[in-house]
Scaffold this active site. Structure first.
Site, PDB file in Angstrom:
ATOM      1  CG  LEU A  59      -9.839   3.800  -5.198  1.00 19.30           C
ATOM      2  CD1 LEU A  59     -11.211   4.205  -5.705  1.00 19.30           C
ATOM      3  CD2 LEU A  59      -8.799   3.913  -6.313  1.00 19.30           C
ATOM      4  CB  SER A 116      -2.040   1.797  -2.627  1.00 18.71           C
ATOM      5  OG  SER A 116      -2.984   2.511  -3.392  1.00 18.71           O
ATOM      6  CG  HIS A 134      -6.250   6.425  -6.320  1.00 20.56           C
ATOM      7  ND1 HIS A 134      -5.818   5.729  -5.224  1.00 20.56           N
ATOM      8  CD2 HIS A 134      -5.556   5.926  -7.374  1.00 20.56           C
ATOM      9  CE1 HIS A 134      -4.925   4.828  -5.595  1.00 20.56           C
ATOM     10  NE2 HIS A 134      -4.732   4.939  -6.886  1.00 20.56           N
ATOM     11  CE  LYS A 190       3.735   7.430  -5.035  1.00 22.24           C
ATOM     12  NZ  LYS A 190       3.915   6.198  -5.833  1.00 22.24           N
ATOM     13  CG  ASP A 191       3.036   5.827 -10.346  1.00 24.72           C
ATOM     14  OD1 ASP A 191       3.852   5.153  -9.714  1.00 24.72           O
ATOM     15  OD2 ASP A 191       1.874   6.019  -9.951  1.00 24.72           O
TER      16      ASP A 191
END
Length: 295
Positions: free
Chosen positions: A42, A195, A46, A158-159
């Site tokens: 995280l 990440s 997140h 972002k995704d």
């Protein structure tokens, strides 16, 4: 049911559960529930999702599960960071109530014969570069939604393609959950928080900044139409391909945010400019919203 309110960071820490039965007991009389699905490791991105969830729910659940179904045979499943103790501390700081950290055997007790597929929408861009990726994502998200039963689930912009296919799954399958998209969080240098950024050394990170520069250049050209947007972004990436280390482009696309199909040359309205590239051994994705208007 009380109105959801923001809460201070927990001094006790969230309840950590590992099985469906423990989860069911933890969520008895939970009120309005928000789910933040993650694979752990995280970071500040997140945290921003947790804060958005905290502001809209009585009970916040963060799932931490590195999902093998969405990793290809040559991807980084084995080296993906697994930091549950540290992640639980992050959740405590953000006032999370429950951490659901299932094992692979909990999520997939037998071979997964039935999966959820994204159809044509999932065959482009990330789906083309990572065959089977969206089947893995939608299958695990569907399982998490059934196990947690949240009123809302928060995903990062972002995704963007992942967010789009999850929204379509929820709509097409009439799932009783609201999908909330959270804005992309960026590090001070402009790199989208991820990440996988920990894999980059200093030189690779410097090269990787070309992704956000390309997206900004494309967005700045929006008044001149879709082709100008693509050309401006591509120009930055062409230069980055000559850097040391080089940025190896996977795709650059200007797409409709609802379908992820390429927008035509005369398109007006909201679009997404998306990019994926590899720097060293690390694959990175990023995107920005672009509003196209007739000049």
């Amino acid at each position: 049911m009380t109105e959801p309110t923001s809460q201070p960071a927990s001094t006790v820490g969230p309840l950590v559960v590992h099985t469906a039965e423990e989860l069911r007991r933890a969520l008895a009389d939970a009120g309005r529930v928000a789910l933040v699905p993650t694979m752990g490791a995280l970071h500040e991105g997140h945290r921003s999702l947790m804060r958005l969830a905290r502001a809209q729910a009585d009970t916040v659940v963060v799932s931490i599960f590195v999902n093998p179904l969405q990793f290809g045979p040559n991807e980084d499943f084995d080296r993906y960071p697994r930091t549950l103790d540290t992640d639980t501390g992050v959740c405590a700081q953000e006032g999370v109530d429950v951490v659901f950290a299932p094992t692979v055997n909990t999520m997939y007790p037998t071979e997964q014969m039935v999966t959820v597929q994204a159809g044509a929408m999932g065959d482009r861009l990330e789906g083309a570069s990572r065959p089977g990726f969206f089947t893995g994502v939608l299958t695990v998200v569907s399982k998490l939604l059934h196990l947690v039963g949240p009123d809302l689930a928060v995903f990062g912009q972002k995704d963007a393609q992942q967010l789009a296919v999850v929204r379509r799954m929820v709509a097409d399958l009439n799932l009783p959950v609201e999908i909330v998209g959270a804005p992309t969080l960026r590090d001070p240098d402009g790199l989208a928080t991820s990440s996988r950024n920990v894999y980059l050394d200093a030189d690779e990170r410097a090269s990787a900044l070309a992704l956000s520069r390309a997206l900004n250049a494309g967005r700045d050209a929006a008044a001149d139409g879709p082709e100008a947007v693509r050309a401006a972004a591509q120009g930055v990436l062409d230069e980055a391909a000559k850097a040391a280390p080089p940025v190896e482009l996977d795709y650059l696309a200007l797409v409709d945010p609802a379908t992820f199909t390429d927008v035509p040359a005369d398109f007006t309205g909201e679009a997404v400019l998306a990019v994926a590239a590899r720097v060293g051994t690390t694959r990175l994705i990023d995107n920005v919203p672009v509003r196209l208007t007739r000049s």
